[in-house]
Scaffold this motif. Structure first.
Motif, mmCIF file in Angstrom:
data_model
loop_
_atom_site.group_PDB
_atom_site.id
_atom_site.type_symbol
_atom_site.label_atom_id
_atom_site.label_comp_id
_atom_site.label_asym_id
_atom_site.label_seq_id
_atom_site.Cartn_x
_atom_site.Cartn_y
_atom_site.Cartn_z
ATOM 1 N N LEU A 1 0.822 -1.205 0.000
ATOM 2 C CA LEU A 1 0.000 0.000 0.000
ATOM 3 C C LEU A 1 0.862 1.264 0.000
ATOM 4 C CD1 LEU A 1 -2.877 -1.038 2.443
ATOM 5 C CD2 LEU A 1 -3.114 -0.469 0.015
ATOM 6 N N TYR A 2 1.955 1.244 0.751
ATOM 7 C CA TYR A 2 2.864 2.389 0.730
ATOM 8 C C TYR A 2 3.512 2.550 -0.642
ATOM 9 C CZ TYR A 2 2.701 3.683 5.677
ATOM 10 O OH TYR A 2 2.294 4.153 6.905
ATOM 11 N N ALA A 3 3.928 1.428 -1.232
ATOM 12 C CA ALA A 3 4.532 1.492 -2.563
ATOM 13 C C ALA A 3 3.521 1.968 -3.601
ATOM 14 C CB ALA A 3 5.080 0.118 -2.951
ATOM 15 N N LEU A 4 2.267 1.587 -3.420
ATOM 16 C CA LEU A 4 1.188 1.973 -4.336
ATOM 17 C C LEU A 4 0.920 3.470 -4.274
ATOM 18 C CD1 LEU A 4 -1.289 0.843 -6.139
ATOM 19 C CD2 LEU A 4 -2.590 1.050 -4.009
ATOM 20 N N MET A 5 0.761 4.008 -3.056
ATOM 21 C CA MET A 5 0.298 5.383 -2.896
ATOM 22 C C MET A 5 1.425 6.409 -2.909
ATOM 23 S SD MET A 5 -2.885 5.004 -2.994
ATOM 24 C CE MET A 5 -3.349 6.697 -2.651
ATOM 25 N N LEU A 6 2.627 6.035 -2.482
ATOM 26 C CA LEU A 6 3.739 6.986 -2.484
ATOM 27 C C LEU A 6 4.536 6.913 -3.782
ATOM 28 C CD1 LEU A 6 2.961 7.029 0.547
ATOM 29 C CD2 LEU A 6 5.386 7.248 1.080
ATOM 30 N N ILE B 1 -1.192 8.118 3.106
ATOM 31 C CA ILE B 1 -1.097 9.251 2.176
ATOM 32 C C ILE B 1 -0.518 10.495 2.830
ATOM 33 C CG2 ILE B 1 -2.982 8.387 0.758
ATOM 34 C CD1 ILE B 1 -4.790 10.523 2.013
ATOM 35 N N ASN B 2 -0.420 10.498 4.167
ATOM 36 C CA ASN B 2 0.163 11.639 4.862
ATOM 37 C C ASN B 2 1.658 11.469 5.107
ATOM 38 O OD1 ASN B 2 0.353 13.241 7.922
ATOM 39 N ND2 ASN B 2 -0.568 14.283 6.178
ATOM 40 N N SER B 3 2.214 10.339 4.655
ATOM 41 C CA SER B 3 3.630 10.042 4.882
ATOM 42 C C SER B 3 4.504 10.694 3.805
ATOM 43 C CB SER B 3 3.869 8.529 4.881
ATOM 44 O OG SER B 3 3.066 7.892 5.867
ATOM 45 N N SER B 4 5.607 11.293 4.245
ATOM 46 C CA SER B 4 6.543 11.904 3.299
ATOM 47 C C SER B 4 7.423 10.864 2.636
ATOM 48 C CB SER B 4 7.425 12.936 4.008
ATOM 49 O OG SER B 4 6.632 13.962 4.570
ATOM 50 N N SER B 5 7.723 9.794 3.363
ATOM 51 C CA SER B 5 8.561 8.729 2.818
ATOM 52 C C SER B 5 8.289 7.442 3.581
ATOM 53 C CB SER B 5 10.050 9.092 2.931
ATOM 54 O OG SER B 5 10.421 9.235 4.288
ATOM 55 N N TYR B 6 8.788 6.353 3.046
ATOM 56 C CA TYR B 6 8.606 5.051 3.685
ATOM 57 C C TYR B 6 9.723 4.135 3.202
ATOM 58 C CZ TYR B 6 6.347 0.701 5.206
ATOM 59 O OH TYR B 6 6.054 -0.499 5.820
ATOM 60 N N THR B 7 10.215 3.306 4.107
ATOM 61 C CA THR B 7 11.281 2.377 3.755
ATOM 62 C C THR B 7 10.736 0.960 3.644
ATOM 63 O OG1 THR B 7 12.971 3.737 4.824
ATOM 64 C CG2 THR B 7 13.515 1.427 4.423
ATOM 65 N N LEU B 8 10.804 0.429 2.453
ATOM 66 C CA LEU B 8 10.407 -0.962 2.236
ATOM 67 C C LEU B 8 11.502 -1.873 2.772
ATOM 68 C CD1 LEU B 8 9.117 -0.678 -1.448
ATOM 69 C CD2 LEU B 8 7.720 -0.827 0.632
ATOM 70 N N LEU C 1 14.563 -0.364 0.684
ATOM 71 C CA LEU C 1 14.340 0.637 -0.351
ATOM 72 C C LEU C 1 13.478 1.761 0.207
ATOM 73 C CD1 LEU C 1 14.510 1.613 -3.314
ATOM 74 C CD2 LEU C 1 12.408 0.277 -3.744
ATOM 75 N N THR C 2 14.003 2.985 0.241
ATOM 76 C CA THR C 2 13.248 4.138 0.723
ATOM 77 C C THR C 2 12.553 4.810 -0.454
ATOM 78 O OG1 THR C 2 14.762 4.514 2.566
ATOM 79 C CG2 THR C 2 13.357 6.361 1.893
ATOM 80 N N ILE C 3 11.246 4.962 -0.323
ATOM 81 C CA ILE C 3 10.450 5.606 -1.373
ATOM 82 C C ILE C 3 9.913 6.928 -0.842
ATOM 83 C CG2 ILE C 3 9.824 3.489 -2.575
ATOM 84 C CD1 ILE C 3 7.246 3.409 -1.035
#
Length: 482
Positions: free
Chosen positions: A122-127, A201-208, A218-220
């Protein structure tokens, strides 16, 4: 019982219209005399802004024109994933999911056989707006992209997006894959009901994290520039949204922001480049500057009972009182310079009388030509543990405008009071309010008398017709005997 109360409620509305219940004389305002704030000029070909709590349209620029959505499609993909999966479920990437990638399409470099959690997907999808992730989620939920598209179209109708039609999970161009700005606003409204969606959707970044195929984290980064704190387009109160672009759609952008308890959703379609952010900022500024939320139960008193009718009703239900009340959470959205008294309303009875649905009717509010919100009329049962002769003063009762004179007192307030002395002082007042059925004894007696008179009238008419028939027969016999 709820069906009977619904019928009684409509009778009371009729009774009030004949003056048996006092009416706060609010003028009925025509659509021609109310003013609605004028919105900003936009570059976008089509656009809309709605209030998330009511779904009311605050700004419209050809919002029902069919357009190609591009990657804002992924809002629907995320919504269905959240509703049909657990966040810790494992998604396995198939060859067909990887093959949906087109040259230069957004992706995270997933490979066949890679396993990721639904949450990470979901993070990879939306970010990152990863297309292969969208396809993998579609297959995980429905078994194939084609079946997932059917689910998307069904869910769109449920959300009120009646003109949308989806053909894939990622937004790749397809002539049969289209939406309207209004459709996307309604889909976003549905998705915002889920805290996990808001968080993502409120996240600036996320690390897979690493997985069975990915050996390094992997930081997106968030693609929606209004969410990025360092970006010049960052917006105060931003919740988030989704970007999109294909050549056939132009730049598309869905955004949500919240200020002073009001959440707005904007959609701009075919707004080239950074104009999408300029348009969105202008819409949000316009919305927060010109509109307000107004609680219905605190303001709607057009059929308010006066002290003459506030005596407690002698319950015919013995141990329980059956009560109708207006939801205290119901709100409408109005221009900031508008008065609630200038609204108009209509009431619709709920045909579903099942025990698990305590809404017996819905009141719809309008301001001029604009629909501004609804308020459910709720059914409840409360214990009758006090004397039926108890009375409630006007200050102790809360009567709201459902056009039915119903009670909206919150029966849970006493559980929140910890001070013993305060509890003792308020117990009598709250108990009386809980057991107070807001159809006054005067109104009830009038209804009973009216029913009896109707029955008597039917009986009289029946016997009169019978006597007329007998007299006609006798007269005919007399004529023959002559």
């Amino acid at each position: 019982m709820k069906r009977i109360l619904s019928m009684v409620m409509m009778i009371v509305i009729t009774v009030t219209s004949f003056g048996f219940c006092s009416y706060n004389s609010n003028s009925v305002v025509s659509a021609d005399t109310v003013s609605w704030p004028s919105g900003p000029g936009l570059v976008a070909e089509t656009a809309v802004m709605i209030d998330a709590s009511t779904g009311s349209v605050l700004f419209d620029k050809k919002c029902h024109q069919k357009m190609y959505p591009a990657s804002i499609t992924k809002i629907m993909t995320a919504l269905l994933t959240i509703e049909n999966c657990n966040l810790d479920d494992t998604v396995t990437f198939s060859q067909s999911a990887i093959d949906t990638l087109e040259p230069e399409a957004a992706n995270i470099g997933a490979v066949v056989g890679e396993e990721m959690s639904v949450k990470d997907c979901l993070y990879a999808l939306m970010l990152q707006s990863a297309n292969e992730v969208a396809s993998a989620l579609a297959e995980h939920v429905s078994g194939s992209i084609e079946e997932f598209a059917k689910l998307m179209n069904k869910r769109a109708k449920q959300a009120g997006a009646n003109d949308a039609h989806f053909a894939n999970a990622c937004g790749l161009f397809n002539k049969k894959h289209y939406v309207t700005a209004y459709d996307m606003a309604k889909i976003m409204q549905a998705a915002l009901q889920y805290p996990v969606f808001r968080e993502i959707i409120n996240s600036s970044s996320y690390t897979l994290p690493t997985d069975n195929k990915r050996k390094e984290p992997l930081t997106i980064s968030q693609r929606h520039q209004m969410v990025q704190p360092w970006n010049s387009f960052h917006y105060d109160g931003i919740i988030g949204g989704k970007t999109g672009f294909v050549n056939e759609s132009g730049t598309t952008l869905v955004t949500s922001a919240q200020r002073d308890g009001m959440t707005l959703i904007t959609v701009v379609l075919n707004s080239p480049g950074t104009n999408s952010y300029v348009d969105t900022t202008a819409l949000l500024d316009f919305g927060f500057k010109n509109f307000k939320l107004t609680n219905v139960s605190e303001n709607d008193t057009r059929f308010e009972n006066k002290s003459t009718f506030t005596n407690n009703f002698d319950s015919i239900f013995k141990t329980k009182l059956h009560r109708l009340s207006l939801s205290k959470d119901a709100v409408v959205v109005l221009p900031k310079d508008a008065n609630f008294a200038d609204t108009t309303s209509t009431i619709t009875l709920n045909e579903d009388s099942s025990d698990d649905n305590n809404t017996v009717a819905t009141i719809s509010y309008s301001y001029g030509n604009h629909t501004i919100g609804t308020a459910p009329v709720l059914y409840s049962e409360v214990s009758n543990k006090i004397s039926v002769n108890a009375t409630v003063t006007p200050e102790e009762s809360t009567t709201v405008d459902t056009e039915t004179s119903v009670d909206s007192e919150n029966s849970n307030n006493s559980s929140k009071v910890s001070d013993k002395d305060t509890t003792k002082k308020t117990t009598k007042k709250e108990t009386v309010s809980k057991s107070h059925f807001k159809f006054s004894s005067a109104i009830f007696k009038i209804i009973i008398i009216a029913v009896i008179l109707v029955i008597l009238a039917v009986i009289i008419i029946f016997f009169k017709k019978k006597m007329d028939h007998l007299n006609a027969v006798r007269a005919s016999k007399r004529r023959r005997n002559r």
